[in-house]
Design a protein around this motif. Sequence first.
Motif, mmCIF file in Angstrom:
data_model
loop_
_atom_site.group_PDB
_atom_site.id
_atom_site.type_symbol
_atom_site.label_atom_id
_atom_site.label_comp_id
_atom_site.label_asym_id
_atom_site.label_seq_id
_atom_site.Cartn_x
_atom_site.Cartn_y
_atom_site.Cartn_z
ATOM 1 N N LYS A 34 -14.949 2.814 -1.712
ATOM 2 C CA LYS A 34 -15.227 1.582 -2.445
ATOM 3 C C LYS A 34 -15.743 1.878 -3.844
ATOM 4 C CE LYS A 34 -19.928 0.170 -1.350
ATOM 5 N NZ LYS A 34 -20.791 -0.783 -0.716
ATOM 6 N N CYS A 66 -9.809 -0.791 -9.048
ATOM 7 C CA CYS A 66 -9.202 -0.173 -7.865
ATOM 8 C C CYS A 66 -8.765 1.262 -8.139
ATOM 9 C CB CYS A 66 -8.004 -0.998 -7.401
ATOM 10 S SG CYS A 66 -8.427 -2.622 -6.744
ATOM 11 N N LEU A 112 -11.111 0.280 -0.225
ATOM 12 C CA LEU A 112 -9.874 0.922 0.201
ATOM 13 C C LEU A 112 -9.485 0.418 1.584
ATOM 14 C CD1 LEU A 112 -7.799 3.192 -0.490
ATOM 15 C CD2 LEU A 112 -9.304 4.739 0.774
ATOM 16 N N CYS A 120 -2.180 3.890 -2.603
ATOM 17 C CA CYS A 120 -3.235 3.256 -1.816
ATOM 18 C C CYS A 120 -3.097 1.743 -1.842
ATOM 19 C CB CYS A 120 -4.616 3.682 -2.308
ATOM 20 S SG CYS A 120 -4.968 3.199 -3.994
ATOM 21 N N ILE A 122 -5.622 -1.579 -1.663
ATOM 22 C CA ILE A 122 -7.033 -1.880 -1.914
ATOM 23 C C ILE A 122 -7.240 -3.386 -2.003
ATOM 24 C CG2 ILE A 122 -8.934 -1.573 -3.557
ATOM 25 C CD1 ILE A 122 -7.634 1.069 -4.394
ATOM 26 N N CYS A 124 -9.706 -6.305 -3.549
ATOM 27 C CA CYS A 124 -10.668 -6.418 -4.649
ATOM 28 C C CYS A 124 -11.054 -7.871 -4.890
ATOM 29 C CB CYS A 124 -10.057 -5.828 -5.923
ATOM 30 S SG CYS A 124 -11.226 -5.670 -7.291
#
Length: 147
Positions: A34, A66, A112, A120, A122, A124
């Motif tokens: 994070k 991110c 994450l 990845c 993520i 947010c």
Amino acid sequence: MEIKENDNISIHQFLPHRAPMLMADNILELTKEKVVTSFEILENNIFVHNNEFVEAGLIENMAQTCSSILGQSFFENPEADTKVIGFITNIKKIEVFALPKVGDKIISKASLISQFENICNIFCETFNNDELLIRAEINLFIQEVKN
């Protein structure tokens, strides 16, 4: 690497972005899963229109926030002259609730969801004080640029 709130660091250590495209000022917290960043909306920002930070600016702020999770692995050696490039490969879901104004300091928090090598997923959220401005699930790809 874990950064505590009192150890705010410049995001320059984790992102290749520079003005006028840098949309995050400091990392307030960073782990492998994070990140929390801050960003003050200035009048001369390229994403300010009619005294508001527009949606594209919020999305860029989220993407840079991110990217810090994935980007930190490229910048573990502060002596290295590492250059990276990153791409938003997908925004699965995005909701915009409000736009911040010039002078506001926004806080973005990313977690994450999953990672496979340099790709990845993520989640947010970005806030102005306690007001949720935007939330999204973003896929990113980052790679080192070889000279």
